[in-house]
Design a protein around this motif. Sequence first.
Motif, mmCIF file in Angstrom:
data_model
loop_
_atom_site.group_PDB
_atom_site.id
_atom_site.type_symbol
_atom_site.label_atom_id
_atom_site.label_comp_id
_atom_site.label_asym_id
_atom_site.label_seq_id
_atom_site.Cartn_x
_atom_site.Cartn_y
_atom_site.Cartn_z
ATOM 1 N N LYS A 14 8.825 19.590 10.837
ATOM 2 C CA LYS A 14 8.076 19.860 9.867
ATOM 3 C C LYS A 14 6.818 20.163 11.434
ATOM 4 O O LYS A 14 6.302 20.908 10.792
ATOM 5 C CB LYS A 14 7.363 18.600 9.320
ATOM 6 N N ASN A 15 6.626 19.319 12.225
ATOM 7 C CA ASN A 15 5.289 19.328 13.548
ATOM 8 C C ASN A 15 6.013 20.746 14.742
ATOM 9 O O ASN A 15 5.553 20.143 15.343
ATOM 10 C CB ASN A 15 5.084 18.330 13.409
ATOM 11 N N ALA A 16 7.143 21.070 14.134
ATOM 12 C CA ALA A 16 7.970 21.512 15.755
ATOM 13 C C ALA A 16 6.616 22.679 15.794
ATOM 14 O O ALA A 16 6.168 23.538 15.452
ATOM 15 C CB ALA A 16 9.115 22.287 16.062
ATOM 16 N N GLU A 17 6.370 22.925 17.615
ATOM 17 C CA GLU A 17 5.766 24.031 18.440
ATOM 18 C C GLU A 17 6.564 24.827 17.246
ATOM 19 O O GLU A 17 7.799 25.405 17.447
ATOM 20 C CB GLU A 17 5.894 24.148 19.124
ATOM 21 N N ARG A 18 6.023 26.378 17.256
ATOM 22 C CA ARG A 18 6.343 27.845 16.727
ATOM 23 C C ARG A 18 5.518 28.883 17.986
ATOM 24 O O ARG A 18 4.980 29.408 17.585
ATOM 25 C CB ARG A 18 5.448 28.071 15.501
ATOM 26 N N ALA A 19 6.052 28.828 19.004
ATOM 27 C CA ALA A 19 5.449 29.817 19.955
ATOM 28 C C ALA A 19 5.905 30.848 19.469
ATOM 29 O O ALA A 19 4.538 31.963 19.755
ATOM 30 C CB ALA A 19 6.473 29.163 21.326
ATOM 31 N N GLN A 20 6.708 31.360 19.124
ATOM 32 C CA GLN A 20 7.594 32.643 18.592
ATOM 33 C C GLN A 20 6.527 33.040 17.577
ATOM 34 O O GLN A 20 5.970 34.112 17.337
ATOM 35 C CB GLN A 20 8.641 32.938 18.640
ATOM 36 N N LEU A 21 6.227 32.488 16.842
ATOM 37 C CA LEU A 21 5.319 32.880 15.214
ATOM 38 C C LEU A 21 4.311 33.612 15.783
ATOM 39 O O LEU A 21 3.900 34.119 15.330
ATOM 40 C CB LEU A 21 6.085 31.256 14.398
ATOM 41 N N ASP A 22 3.761 32.585 16.466
ATOM 42 C CA ASP A 22 1.656 32.951 16.906
ATOM 43 C C ASP A 22 2.173 33.787 18.058
ATOM 44 O O ASP A 22 1.411 34.978 17.948
ATOM 45 C CB ASP A 22 2.018 31.598 18.074
ATOM 46 N N ALA A 23 3.082 34.368 19.141
ATOM 47 C CA ALA A 23 3.133 35.256 19.759
ATOM 48 C C ALA A 23 3.734 36.838 18.322
ATOM 49 O O ALA A 23 3.139 38.002 18.593
ATOM 50 C CB ALA A 23 4.760 35.559 20.323
ATOM 51 N N CYS A 24 4.425 36.863 17.640
ATOM 52 C CA CYS A 24 4.360 37.840 16.134
ATOM 53 C C CYS A 24 3.568 37.929 15.610
ATOM 54 O O CYS A 24 2.703 38.364 15.408
ATOM 55 C CB CYS A 24 6.024 37.305 14.824
#
Length: 166
Positions: A14-24
């Motif tokens: 649930k709390n994993a970083e989502r760097a690619q989503l942020d970049a998107c």
Amino acid sequence: MRKSDIYTDVASGKNAERAQLDACFQALRQGDTLVVWRLDRLGRSLPDLVRIVSDLETKGVCFESLTERIETGSASGRLIFHVFAALAEFERNLIRERTQAGLVAARARGRHGGRRPKLSRRQTEEIVAMIKARSMPVAQIAARYQVSRTTIYNVAQRARTAVSPA
């Protein structure tokens, strides 16, 4: 679409970083459409998904899910998506009500939530006495009772607030 327009996060939890989503999200511009294979690929929960799609709408970005065939670029697509949102809010409210009712019932049976105290009342009194007497450093007290220094500081703080006038 260019290959550089494809974003993939490899994460679980649930709390994993989502760097690619942020970049998107940084790359999206007004008039763009964010396409996902399935709804659960974008949001970790329905409320999370609703928040994300609302953020997209605010930016003027459309959303499309290929598997569920939901798109927010048309009035009917937005309607379907917002029906999902209403159901999610209803579900959250039901869960909250059930949780509150369960807590009330547990308290009526004499049960209280939370973690069991690490220290007994007698140990707490001994620690407070040692702190007042300044007979031993906090680190040594913590080692003696096999707790963290933070626990010792918390015991001292509770003792101070219990003694001070309200």
